[in-house]
Design an enzyme around this catalytic site. Structure first.
Site, PDB file in Angstrom:
ATOM      1  N   ASP A   8       0.843  -1.194   0.000  1.00  0.00           N
ATOM      2  CA  ASP A   8       0.000   0.000   0.000  1.00  0.00           C
ATOM      3  C   ASP A   8       0.886   1.256   0.000  1.00  0.00           C
ATOM      4  O   ASP A   8       2.048   1.199   0.428  1.00  0.00           O
ATOM      5  CB  ASP A   8      -0.869  -0.051   1.269  1.00  0.00           C
ATOM      6  CG  ASP A   8      -1.722   1.176   1.439  1.00  0.00           C
ATOM      7  OD1 ASP A   8      -2.219   1.716   0.439  1.00  0.00           O
ATOM      8  OD2 ASP A   8      -1.901   1.587   2.608  1.00  0.00           O
ATOM      9  N   ASP A  10      -0.275   5.010   0.940  1.00  0.00           N
ATOM     10  CA  ASP A  10      -0.491   5.966   2.035  1.00  0.00           C
ATOM     11  C   ASP A  10      -0.388   5.282   3.387  1.00  0.00           C
ATOM     12  O   ASP A  10      -1.026   4.257   3.635  1.00  0.00           O
ATOM     13  CB  ASP A  10      -1.871   6.638   1.887  1.00  0.00           C
ATOM     14  CG  ASP A  10      -1.929   7.458   0.616  1.00  0.00           C
ATOM     15  OD1 ASP A  10      -0.918   8.086   0.274  1.00  0.00           O
ATOM     16  OD2 ASP A  10      -2.983   7.454  -0.041  1.00  0.00           O
TER      17      ASP A  10
END
Ligand code: MG
Length: 176
Positions: A8, A10
């Site tokens: 991922d 963020d």
């Protein structure tokens, strides 16, 4: 054995959380209590009528482009990339304007990840592989791979269900 790893962006590679906190504090000239930040969601620490304004920070041009890289991410992801099959997986469609910015941000900080290995997507439950490293428990819940690693962020401090990694050194220990 070579694994297919999804990472991922963020709160795992890019520090969006503290960017929002600092942006909020400078706009409203306040300091959010640091002792509460690890107990409550950020949205519980600001007045209701500030919620929309704080959320709008994420839609401002340049927000995603200018995020700081989380410590250790570059080194460890580069090593993971050599040993395993690494894909960056970000639910970028929540903020469509972020697509270009995220792509440019990856060009600057993670140029060794080619466009073919960048998945800027909606739902992540479509991902099929061995490992997902994510700070959001709902993404990990729906992932069917063998390793679900919860990357620590203030907002997930109370989540217990997954193997927690507090930093990139801990990811390296598990996967390199
Ligand atoms: Mg995230």
């Amino acid at each position: 054995m070579k694994k297919r790893i999804f990472i991922d962006m963020d709160e795992v590679m890019a520090d969006a959380y503290w960017a929002v906190v600092h942006r909020y504090e400078s706009q409203f000239q306040v300091t959010i209590d640091r002792s509460l930040i690890y107990e409550k969601k950020l949205w519980e620490l600001i007045p209701d009528d500030h919620y929309d304004i704080a959320f709008s920070f994420l839609q401002e041009p340049g927000f995603f482009r200018n995020l700081k890289v989380i410590k250790g991410a570059q080194d460890v992801i580069k090593q993971l990339h050599k040993k395993h099959e690494v894909f960056i997986a970000s639910a970028a469609m929540q903020f469509p304007n972020s697509l270009q910015e995220k792509s440019e941000w990856l060009d600057e900080h993670f140029s060794f990840i080619s466009w073919q290995n960048r998945i800027l997507c909606g739902h992540k439950y479509i991902l099929r592989g061995d490992v997902l490293i994510d700070d959001s428990s709902h993404n990990l819940e729906s992932f069917e791979g063998e390793q679900k690693l919860l990357f620590s962020s203030p907002h997930n401090n109370n989540v217990q269900e997954f193997t927690r990694v507090n930093n990139w050194d801990e990811v390296a220990t598990l996967l390199l």
